[in-house]
Scaffold this motif. Structure first.
Motif, mmCIF file in Angstrom:
data_model
loop_
_atom_site.group_PDB
_atom_site.id
_atom_site.type_symbol
_atom_site.label_atom_id
_atom_site.label_comp_id
_atom_site.label_asym_id
_atom_site.label_seq_id
_atom_site.Cartn_x
_atom_site.Cartn_y
_atom_site.Cartn_z
ATOM 1 N N ASN A 73 0.728 -1.295 -0.077
ATOM 2 C CA ASN A 73 0.302 -0.385 -0.081
ATOM 3 C C ASN A 73 0.907 1.304 0.090
ATOM 4 O O ASN A 73 1.219 1.493 0.714
ATOM 5 C CB ASN A 73 -0.687 0.106 0.653
ATOM 6 C CG ASN A 73 -1.905 1.016 1.687
ATOM 7 O OD1 ASN A 73 -2.070 2.712 0.704
ATOM 8 N ND2 ASN A 73 -3.028 1.054 1.970
ATOM 9 N N ARG A 130 0.046 4.229 1.996
ATOM 10 C CA ARG A 130 0.244 4.373 3.764
ATOM 11 C C ARG A 130 1.834 4.244 3.815
ATOM 12 O O ARG A 130 1.981 4.742 4.924
ATOM 13 C CB ARG A 130 -0.122 2.455 4.182
ATOM 14 C CG ARG A 130 0.004 2.496 5.522
ATOM 15 C CD ARG A 130 -0.604 0.795 6.294
ATOM 16 N NE ARG A 130 -2.063 1.039 5.435
ATOM 17 C CZ ARG A 130 -2.841 -0.463 4.596
ATOM 18 N NH1 ARG A 130 -1.511 -1.659 4.923
ATOM 19 N NH2 ARG A 130 -3.658 -0.430 4.102
ATOM 20 N N GLU A 131 2.426 3.358 3.115
ATOM 21 C CA GLU A 131 4.358 3.672 3.341
ATOM 22 C C GLU A 131 4.532 5.476 3.321
ATOM 23 O O GLU A 131 5.728 5.016 4.252
ATOM 24 C CB GLU A 131 4.525 2.961 2.298
ATOM 25 C CG GLU A 131 4.591 1.080 2.243
ATOM 26 C CD GLU A 131 5.296 1.088 3.188
ATOM 27 O OE1 GLU A 131 6.311 1.305 3.975
ATOM 28 O OE2 GLU A 131 4.645 -0.794 4.102
#
Length: 98
Positions: A5, A8-9
């Motif tokens: 993702n 998200r990272e």
């Protein structure tokens, strides 16, 4: 097969302009970073670098000319080409390099 993702990272990174390698493909690094509207100094590489804007936009300075790379666009920086990121760039960037 693994999924990552990217959003998200990027959000989990401790600071802007600090990239994280999220994988490798064909010997190349796949990195993610957050742009925060500040500039990033000029750099040059001996390899082609792909700069893919996932969200936001990047004001790329190539020889004093500003190229606005929008979300969903990729800019291929030729090997040996000095490039910088001008102020006002913000969002999520994926970099593919060696």
């Amino acid at each position: 097969m693994n999924t990552v993702n990217i959003a998200r990272e990027a959000l989990a990174l401790p600071s802007s302009w600090q990239s994280k390698i999220i994988g490798k493909a064909g010997g190349a690094n796949v990195k993610v970073l957050r742009m925060d509207a500040s500039s990033y100094p000029s750099e040059v590489h001996d390899f082609v670098e792909a700069l893919l804007v996932l969200e936001g936009h990047m004001n790329l300075d190539i020889d004093g000319q500003i190229v606005c790379v929008q979300a969903g666009e990729v800019f291929m920086v030729p090997a040996g080409q000095p490039h910088a990121v001008a102020a006002g760039s913000c969002g999520t960037l994926v970099i593919v390099d060696q």
